[in-house]
Design a protein around this motif. Structure first.
Motif, mmCIF file in Angstrom:
data_model
loop_
_atom_site.group_PDB
_atom_site.id
_atom_site.type_symbol
_atom_site.label_atom_id
_atom_site.label_comp_id
_atom_site.label_asym_id
_atom_site.label_seq_id
_atom_site.Cartn_x
_atom_site.Cartn_y
_atom_site.Cartn_z
ATOM 1 N N ASN A 46 96.363 -41.965 64.812
ATOM 2 C CA ASN A 46 97.583 -42.609 65.295
ATOM 3 C C ASN A 46 98.140 -43.494 64.183
ATOM 4 O OD1 ASN A 46 97.484 -42.056 68.379
ATOM 5 N ND2 ASN A 46 95.417 -42.727 67.862
ATOM 6 N N TYR A 47 99.405 -43.882 64.337
ATOM 7 C CA TYR A 47 100.011 -44.783 63.343
ATOM 8 C C TYR A 47 99.138 -46.020 63.150
ATOM 9 C CZ TYR A 47 103.736 -47.133 60.780
ATOM 10 O OH TYR A 47 104.480 -47.761 59.813
ATOM 11 N N THR A 136 100.701 -42.609 75.421
ATOM 12 C CA THR A 136 101.791 -43.595 75.406
ATOM 13 C C THR A 136 103.130 -42.925 75.747
ATOM 14 O OG1 THR A 136 100.592 -44.889 73.785
ATOM 15 C CG2 THR A 136 102.948 -45.337 73.982
ATOM 16 N N ALA A 161 109.609 -36.280 65.497
ATOM 17 C CA ALA A 161 108.634 -35.352 64.903
ATOM 18 C C ALA A 161 107.245 -35.964 64.763
ATOM 19 C CB ALA A 161 109.125 -34.865 63.541
ATOM 20 N N GLY A 163 103.830 -38.344 66.368
ATOM 21 C CA GLY A 163 102.913 -38.109 67.478
ATOM 22 C C GLY A 163 103.494 -38.485 68.829
ATOM 23 N N THR A 183 115.515 -37.400 64.413
ATOM 24 C CA THR A 183 114.487 -37.250 63.381
ATOM 25 C C THR A 183 115.127 -37.350 62.002
ATOM 26 O OG1 THR A 183 112.781 -35.788 62.480
ATOM 27 C CG2 THR A 183 114.682 -34.693 63.455
ATOM 28 N N GLY A 184 114.309 -37.789 61.040
ATOM 29 C CA GLY A 184 114.774 -37.823 59.657
ATOM 30 C C GLY A 184 114.342 -36.583 58.892
ATOM 31 N N ARG A 185 113.700 -35.631 59.610
ATOM 32 C CA ARG A 185 113.177 -34.431 58.944
ATOM 33 C C ARG A 185 113.816 -33.178 59.539
ATOM 34 N NH1 ARG A 185 106.737 -35.323 59.230
ATOM 35 N NH2 ARG A 185 107.205 -36.594 61.064
ATOM 36 N N CYS A 246 108.180 -48.422 72.557
ATOM 37 C CA CYS A 246 106.733 -48.563 72.330
ATOM 38 C C CYS A 246 106.369 -48.719 70.862
ATOM 39 C CB CYS A 246 105.985 -47.372 72.916
ATOM 40 S SG CYS A 246 106.311 -45.831 72.052
ATOM 41 N N GLY A 247 107.309 -48.537 69.930
ATOM 42 C CA GLY A 247 106.876 -48.442 68.527
ATOM 43 C C GLY A 247 107.668 -49.282 67.556
ATOM 44 N N GLU A 250 110.061 -48.189 62.129
ATOM 45 C CA GLU A 250 111.118 -48.733 61.261
ATOM 46 C C GLU A 250 110.851 -50.214 61.035
ATOM 47 O OE1 GLU A 250 115.371 -48.297 62.302
ATOM 48 O OE2 GLU A 250 115.679 -50.173 61.224
ATOM 49 N N SER A 274 100.130 -49.500 75.585
ATOM 50 C CA SER A 274 99.059 -48.588 75.999
ATOM 51 C C SER A 274 97.681 -49.231 75.935
ATOM 52 C CB SER A 274 99.059 -47.353 75.079
ATOM 53 O OG SER A 274 98.649 -47.737 73.776
#
Ligand code: NDP
Length: 331
Positions: A46-47, A136, A161, A163, A183-185, A246-247, A250, A274
């Motif tokens: 995970n990150y 999550t 893109a 998890g 997404t940036g991809r 949740c994140g 950035e 979570s």
């Protein structure tokens, strides 16, 4: 007895060079004094695992500590009546890898109340293809549903893109939402279309200073990114909508945020945690995952890597280069 002579684990420790993660041979006597001994089969990346192993700041608040925020495996011994040898279990969060020893190990002792039974639909590998990120995502979808967002609502997923994002796309599409993936991809568009995304937004379009109230574009969002993205998403949610946040990939800050979306459009910002989520929320999230995420979808969004590769993968996830989910084989 189920003694094993020694096993390899990725351990975070404080050194003169700061906090570092190193492989070590452990025995059962090195494990914490908790009631349930689990033979771990898989963990995941995970990150947060990236931050603990390769991040610039100290993340572990107690050392030495086995890293890994997740684990899935089989109970070997239990002095608690709720769990018996042979039970297939998963642990997500509860401070694993921050204040408690985690899943990058073949064996771990855990508290009985941390355990969730793996649904019959999933293998231990599937459970880690989901991992904290996927669980999550399910908490986010549950939060939006509880708030009253309709199942056919148009829903934006940021960090799509990654998890959390990729599993949120799959779960939201399965629930009936029209899913827009930010997404940036661009090279992940096919992958995200297969998971259920109907259209795409370039993530750069959502970054930087925007207007306090933008054009209304989406009914709801799952945000794994934070920062100016979250501020701009809030400003473009339709009247009465909501964002499950949740994140912070950035940024943890929300620059130039205003109350305008909240007080003029009644937009809600729903925080999702979570790590300490209570058992009923966890069970509901895992029920959603078992209902809406076929193992074939999990196979398409995940890959298995050996424990020895985790230090390299930790750098990759912090650089935003990991697509979908990485399952970590600890055997
Ligand atoms: P991943 O790295 O797998 O996914 C994050 C995605 O965010 C990337 O794939 C990328 O998506 C996007 N991204 C990366 N850097 C930036 C940037 N600078 N600006 C905008 N977008 C960016 O991480 P996870 O999915 O494991 O975790 C996502 C976030 O959710 C993390 O912040 C993590 O800490 C948090 N989290 C929080 C939990 C909680 O309990 N609240 C639990 C689990 C995770 P793309 O390439 O598509 O643009």
């Amino acid at each position: 007895m189920t003694q094993q002579s020694s096993f390899r684990a990725l351990v975070v420790d404080d050194t003169d060079d700061g906090q570092v993660a190193q492989f070590r041979e452990l025995t059962d006597t090195d494990l914490p004094d908790h009631d349930v001994l689990v033979e771990v089969e898989y963990s995941s990346l995970n990150y947060k695992d990236g931050l603990v192993i390769a991040g610039p700041q100290k993340m572990a608040r107690r050392t030495p500590l086995v890293a890994g925020a997740d684990l899935a495996g089989t109970v070997l011994e239990s002095s608690n009546p709720d769990w018996k040898p042979g039970d297939r279990v998963v642990v997500n969060g509860w401070g694993l890898s921050e204040t408690q020893s985690g899943g990058y190990t073949r064996r771990q002792r855990v508290k009985p109340e941390w355990l969730v039974r793996i649904p019959d639909a999933f293998s231990t590998r599937d459970a880690m293809a989901i991992g904290t990120a996927g669980y999550t995502s399910a908490l986010c979808l549950d939060a939006l549903e509880r708030y009253g967002i309709a199942s056919d609502a148009e829903l934006l997923v940021t960090g799509a893109a990654g998890g959390v994002g990729s599993i949120a796309v799959a779960l939201a599409a399965a629930a009936g939402h029209t899913v827009v993936a930010a997404t940036g991809r661009p090279e992940t568009h096919d992958f995200l279309s297969e998971l259920g995304a109907s259209s795409f937004v370039d993530r750069a379009e959502l970054q930087g200073k925007g207007r306090p109230l933008g054009k209304e574009r989406w009914d709801a969002a799952v945000d794994a990114v934070g920062g100016s993205t979250l501020v701009n998403v809030l400003s473009q949610i339709r009247y009465g909508g909501a964002v499950a946040a949740c994140g912070l990939t950035e940024s943890p800050s929300m620059p130039d945020a205003t109350v305008m979306p909240h007080i003029l459009r009644g937009v809600a910002l729903l925080g999702v945690d979570s790590v300490m989520a209570p058992a009923p929320l966890r069970r509901s999230a895992w029920d959603r995952l078992a209902r809406d995420l076929p193992a074939s979808t999990l196979d398409s969004l995940s890959r298995v890597e050996p424990l020895s590769d985790v230090p390299r993968l930790a750098e990759e996830i912090l650089a935003g280069k990991v697509r979908g989910r990485v399952v970590v084989d600890v055997t």
